[in-house]
Design a protein around this motif. Structure first.
Motif, PDB file in Angstrom:
ATOM      1  N   GLY A   2     -60.620  -1.508  10.711  1.00 57.79           N
ATOM      2  CA  GLY A   2     -61.315  -0.424  10.038  1.00 57.79           C
ATOM      3  C   GLY A   2     -62.796  -0.714   9.878  1.00 57.79           C
ATOM      4  O   GLY A   2     -63.279  -1.814  10.156  1.00 57.79           O
ATOM      5  N   PHE A   3     -63.527   0.283   9.390  1.00 55.76           N
ATOM      6  CA  PHE A   3     -64.985   0.199   9.281  1.00 55.76           C
ATOM      7  C   PHE A   3     -65.406  -0.967   8.386  1.00 55.76           C
ATOM      8  O   PHE A   3     -66.132  -1.875   8.802  1.00 55.76           O
ATOM      9  CB  PHE A   3     -65.493   1.534   8.719  1.00 55.76           C
ATOM     10  CG  PHE A   3     -66.976   1.723   8.798  1.00 55.76           C
ATOM     11  CD1 PHE A   3     -67.688   1.329   9.919  1.00 55.76           C
ATOM     12  CD2 PHE A   3     -67.657   2.329   7.756  1.00 55.76           C
ATOM     13  CE1 PHE A   3     -69.054   1.522  10.009  1.00 55.76           C
ATOM     14  CE2 PHE A   3     -69.029   2.530   7.830  1.00 55.76           C
ATOM     15  CZ  PHE A   3     -69.729   2.131   8.949  1.00 55.76           C
ATOM     16  N   ALA A   7     -66.498  -5.191   9.354  1.00 50.59           N
ATOM     17  CA  ALA A   7     -67.750  -5.745   8.849  1.00 50.59           C
ATOM     18  C   ALA A   7     -67.499  -6.965   7.975  1.00 50.59           C
ATOM     19  O   ALA A   7     -68.254  -7.952   8.025  1.00 50.59           O
ATOM     20  CB  ALA A   7     -68.506  -4.680   8.052  1.00 50.59           C
ATOM     21  N   THR A   8     -66.435  -6.935   7.183  1.00 48.98           N
ATOM     22  CA  THR A   8     -66.122  -8.058   6.299  1.00 48.98           C
ATOM     23  C   THR A   8     -65.698  -9.282   7.103  1.00 48.98           C
ATOM     24  O   THR A   8     -66.095 -10.412   6.799  1.00 48.98           O
ATOM     25  CB  THR A   8     -65.021  -7.661   5.306  1.00 48.98           C
ATOM     26  OG1 THR A   8     -65.457  -6.519   4.547  1.00 48.98           O
ATOM     27  CG2 THR A   8     -64.697  -8.802   4.360  1.00 48.98           C
ATOM     28  N   VAL A   9     -64.900  -9.070   8.137  1.00 49.71           N
ATOM     29  CA  VAL A   9     -64.491 -10.178   9.001  1.00 49.71           C
ATOM     30  C   VAL A   9     -65.722 -10.833   9.629  1.00 49.71           C
ATOM     31  O   VAL A   9     -65.854 -12.070   9.638  1.00 49.71           O
ATOM     32  CB  VAL A   9     -63.513  -9.684  10.084  1.00 49.71           C
ATOM     33  CG1 VAL A   9     -63.359 -10.730  11.191  1.00 49.71           C
ATOM     34  CG2 VAL A   9     -62.156  -9.377   9.472  1.00 49.71           C
ATOM     35  N   CYS A  10     -66.614 -10.035  10.152  1.00 51.41           N
ATOM     36  CA  CYS A  10     -67.829 -10.587  10.778  1.00 51.41           C
ATOM     37  C   CYS A  10     -68.655 -11.374   9.773  1.00 51.41           C
ATOM     38  O   CYS A  10     -69.196 -12.448  10.100  1.00 51.41           O
ATOM     39  CB  CYS A  10     -68.662  -9.458  11.376  1.00 51.41           C
ATOM     40  SG  CYS A  10     -67.918  -8.657  12.821  1.00 51.41           S
ATOM     41  N   VAL A  72     -56.084 -13.973   0.736  1.00 58.81           N
ATOM     42  CA  VAL A  72     -55.775 -12.683   1.356  1.00 58.81           C
ATOM     43  C   VAL A  72     -56.790 -11.655   0.867  1.00 58.81           C
ATOM     44  O   VAL A  72     -57.032 -11.525  -0.338  1.00 58.81           O
ATOM     45  CB  VAL A  72     -54.347 -12.215   0.996  1.00 58.81           C
ATOM     46  CG1 VAL A  72     -54.112 -10.786   1.494  1.00 58.81           C
ATOM     47  CG2 VAL A  72     -53.321 -13.162   1.585  1.00 58.81           C
ATOM     48  N   VAL A  73     -57.398 -10.926   1.795  1.00 61.98           N
ATOM     49  CA  VAL A  73     -58.301  -9.827   1.460  1.00 61.98           C
ATOM     50  C   VAL A  73     -57.649  -8.540   1.958  1.00 61.98           C
ATOM     51  O   VAL A  73     -57.476  -8.346   3.164  1.00 61.98           O
ATOM     52  CB  VAL A  73     -59.684 -10.014   2.105  1.00 61.98           C
ATOM     53  CG1 VAL A  73     -60.619  -8.883   1.682  1.00 61.98           C
ATOM     54  CG2 VAL A  73     -60.278 -11.369   1.741  1.00 61.98           C
ATOM     55  N   HIS A  74     -57.266  -7.683   1.012  1.00 61.76           N
ATOM     56  CA  HIS A  74     -56.526  -6.459   1.337  1.00 61.76           C
ATOM     57  C   HIS A  74     -57.496  -5.297   1.476  1.00 61.76           C
ATOM     58  O   HIS A  74     -58.007  -4.767   0.499  1.00 61.76           O
ATOM     59  CB  HIS A  74     -55.505  -6.189   0.232  1.00 61.76           C
ATOM     60  CG  HIS A  74     -54.691  -4.944   0.431  1.00 61.76           C
ATOM     61  ND1 HIS A  74     -54.549  -4.327   1.656  1.00 61.76           N
ATOM     62  CD2 HIS A  74     -53.961  -4.209  -0.450  1.00 61.76           C
ATOM     63  CE1 HIS A  74     -53.780  -3.265   1.517  1.00 61.76           C
ATOM     64  NE2 HIS A  74     -53.408  -3.174   0.249  1.00 61.76           N
ATOM     65  N   LEU A  75     -57.750  -4.903   2.730  1.00 56.44           N
ATOM     66  CA  LEU A  75     -58.686  -3.825   3.038  1.00 56.44           C
ATOM     67  C   LEU A  75     -58.018  -2.602   3.654  1.00 56.44           C
ATOM     68  O   LEU A  75     -58.672  -1.589   3.889  1.00 56.44           O
ATOM     69  CB  LEU A  75     -59.766  -4.340   3.999  1.00 56.44           C
ATOM     70  CG  LEU A  75     -60.792  -5.289   3.411  1.00 56.44           C
ATOM     71  CD1 LEU A  75     -61.113  -6.408   4.375  1.00 56.44           C
ATOM     72  CD2 LEU A  75     -62.058  -4.543   3.034  1.00 56.44           C
ATOM     73  N   ALA A  76     -56.723  -2.689   3.938  1.00 53.14           N
ATOM     74  CA  ALA A  76     -56.039  -1.561   4.563  1.00 53.14           C
ATOM     75  C   ALA A  76     -55.968  -0.393   3.591  1.00 53.14           C
ATOM     76  O   ALA A  76     -55.616  -0.567   2.420  1.00 53.14           O
ATOM     77  CB  ALA A  76     -54.632  -1.975   4.983  1.00 53.14           C
ATOM     78  N   TYR A 114     -58.154  -7.506  -3.736  1.00 52.97           N
ATOM     79  CA  TYR A 114     -57.860  -6.109  -3.404  1.00 52.97           C
ATOM     80  C   TYR A 114     -59.156  -5.313  -3.417  1.00 52.97           C
ATOM     81  O   TYR A 114     -59.861  -5.265  -4.433  1.00 52.97           O
ATOM     82  CB  TYR A 114     -56.881  -5.505  -4.410  1.00 52.97           C
ATOM     83  CG  TYR A 114     -56.615  -4.036  -4.150  1.00 52.97           C
ATOM     84  CD1 TYR A 114     -56.041  -3.629  -2.942  1.00 52.97           C
ATOM     85  CD2 TYR A 114     -56.963  -3.060  -5.082  1.00 52.97           C
ATOM     86  CE1 TYR A 114     -55.820  -2.296  -2.674  1.00 52.97           C
ATOM     87  CE2 TYR A 114     -56.736  -1.718  -4.826  1.00 52.97           C
ATOM     88  CZ  TYR A 114     -56.167  -1.341  -3.622  1.00 52.97           C
ATOM     89  OH  TYR A 114     -55.947  -0.012  -3.354  1.00 52.97           O
ATOM     90  N   VAL A 115     -59.495  -4.703  -2.284  1.00 52.25           N
ATOM     91  CA  VAL A 115     -60.698  -3.893  -2.190  1.00 52.25           C
ATOM     92  C   VAL A 115     -60.334  -2.471  -2.574  1.00 52.25           C
ATOM     93  O   VAL A 115     -59.689  -1.742  -1.822  1.00 52.25           O
ATOM     94  CB  VAL A 115     -61.313  -3.953  -0.782  1.00 52.25           C
ATOM     95  CG1 VAL A 115     -62.573  -3.093  -0.725  1.00 52.25           C
ATOM     96  CG2 VAL A 115     -61.661  -5.397  -0.427  1.00 52.25           C
ATOM     97  N   SER A 116     -60.740  -2.080  -3.761  1.00 49.80           N
ATOM     98  CA  SER A 116     -60.423  -0.773  -4.318  1.00 49.80           C
ATOM     99  C   SER A 116     -61.617   0.161  -4.099  1.00 49.80           C
ATOM    100  O   SER A 116     -62.237   0.159  -3.039  1.00 49.80           O
ATOM    101  CB  SER A 116     -60.074  -0.931  -5.802  1.00 49.80           C
ATOM    102  OG  SER A 116     -59.725   0.314  -6.376  1.00 49.80           O
ATOM    103  N   THR A 117     -61.960   0.944  -5.080  1.00 46.03           N
ATOM    104  CA  THR A 117     -63.101   1.850  -5.004  1.00 46.03           C
ATOM    105  C   THR A 117     -63.613   2.114  -6.413  1.00 46.03           C
ATOM    106  O   THR A 117     -62.838   2.095  -7.388  1.00 46.03           O
ATOM    107  CB  THR A 117     -62.720   3.198  -4.347  1.00 46.03           C
ATOM    108  OG1 THR A 117     -63.836   4.106  -4.455  1.00 46.03           O
ATOM    109  CG2 THR A 117     -61.515   3.827  -5.028  1.00 46.03           C
ATOM    110  N   ALA A 118     -64.910   2.363  -6.529  1.00 40.29           N
ATOM    111  CA  ALA A 118     -65.472   2.715  -7.830  1.00 40.29           C
ATOM    112  C   ALA A 118     -64.865   4.008  -8.359  1.00 40.29           C
ATOM    113  O   ALA A 118     -64.877   4.262  -9.569  1.00 40.29           O
ATOM    114  CB  ALA A 118     -66.993   2.857  -7.705  1.00 40.29           C
ATOM    115  N   PHE A 119     -64.286   4.801  -7.465  1.00 44.68           N
ATOM    116  CA  PHE A 119     -63.822   6.132  -7.854  1.00 44.68           C
ATOM    117  C   PHE A 119     -62.399   6.154  -8.400  1.00 44.68           C
ATOM    118  O   PHE A 119     -61.824   7.221  -8.585  1.00 44.68           O
ATOM    119  CB  PHE A 119     -64.008   7.093  -6.683  1.00 44.68           C
ATOM    120  CG  PHE A 119     -65.454   7.180  -6.278  1.00 44.68           C
ATOM    121  CD1 PHE A 119     -66.364   7.877  -7.047  1.00 44.68           C
ATOM    122  CD2 PHE A 119     -65.924   6.494  -5.168  1.00 44.68           C
ATOM    123  CE1 PHE A 119     -67.703   7.925  -6.719  1.00 44.68           C
ATOM    124  CE2 PHE A 119     -67.260   6.531  -4.825  1.00 44.68           C
ATOM    125  CZ  PHE A 119     -68.156   7.249  -5.602  1.00 44.68           C
TER     126      PHE A 119
END
Length: 276
Positions: A2-3, A7-10, A72-76, A114-119
């Protein structure tokens, strides 16, 4: 693939020369495009799907991951606002449950991010602390609600978790190039084409948006600094932030000179980001 994930992997690879990444890939057809930009041998693709029990891994793959993965970084995520709540929950909530169920058995796990969102704040206004603020305010779409529900799943888990809440991603980097169109760009396009009437707003109001490379940078640095105990970590803009007047001007420029919006640019000032 994903987008934000790519970018996070790089960024992880550039900051840690010794890191080895196991990337869960749902669509193998998208992997070669990302792999061509990565150091050979440092990223191992693992075909799987968070929407399936056990992530769809076979026993050998699961044992390898359990033995070698410490973070573990959860970005899905399903980020399509028009999907139904049931569709969005399948990835964002159930997928998070399946992932947590898998990793809790990994003996070397030190951190689950866990990568969530401000929203996840939904319709809440005023001062919004970095914590679980409850569901009472409601949400504007199934995406926001599902991400809030996924946060609750993470909080209730027994793994050492942190939650990252980035704002809206609007472009690739300092150039302002847009390669992934989202709700911000659709709204600007509709406004510039006069499909919808002008929206009321203060032209000096700042918008909390950021380029993907700055969000990835902030996320990776937050992961490195995070304490092992549970924590909420906002990812916020620092420095110059574009006010509404700059976005409206960008929409008018794009309408005048960029018929194909993926070639348009976000306004200057969206490149500085940090953690707070």
């Amino acid at each position: 693939t994903g987008f934000l994930g790519a970018a996070t992997v790089c960024r992880l690879l550039s900051l840690d020369r010794a890191v080895r990444i196991y990337a869960l890939i749902r669509d193998p057809a998208r992997w070669p495009a990302l792999a061509s930009r990565l150091p050979c041998g440092r990223v191992v693709p693992v075909i799987g799907d968070v929407r399936r029990p056990g992530l769809g891994l076979d026993l050998a793959e699961e044992r390898t991951m359990a033995r070698r993965v410490g973070r573990v970084v959860h970005l899905a995520a399903d980020i399509t606002f028009s999907h139904s709540l049931a569709e969005t929950r399948a990835t964002n909530v159930t997928g998070t449950e399946y992932l947590l169920d898998a990793v809790r058995r990994w003996p070397g796990l030190r951190q689950f991010a866990y990568v969530s969102t401000a929203f996840v704040a939904g319709r809440r206004t005023g001062w919004i602390p970095e914590r679980d603020n409850g569901p009472d305010a409601g949400w504007d779409n199934p995406y926001e609600q599902s991400k809030y529900e996924a946060e609750r799943v993470v909080r209730d888990s027994a793994v050492p978790w942190i939650i990252l809440r980035p704002s809206t991603i609007v472009c690739d980097g300092v150039s302002g190039a847009v390669t992934q169109v989202n709700a911000i760009h659709v709204a600007l396009r509709m406004l510039s084409a006069r499909v919808v009437p002008p929206l009321p707003g203060d032209r000096d109001t700042f918008l909390a948006v950021a380029p993907v490379d700055s969000i990835a940078e902030a996320a990776v640095r937050a992961l490195a600094r995070a304490a092992p105990q549970p924590a909420d970590l906002p990812i916020v803009l620092r420095g110059t932030k574009p006010p509404l007047r700059d976005w409206s001007a960008a929409a008018l420029r794009a309408r005048a000179c960029a018929p194909r919006w993926p070639g348009a640019s976000a306004p200057a000032g969206t490149a500085a980001a940090g953690t707070g």
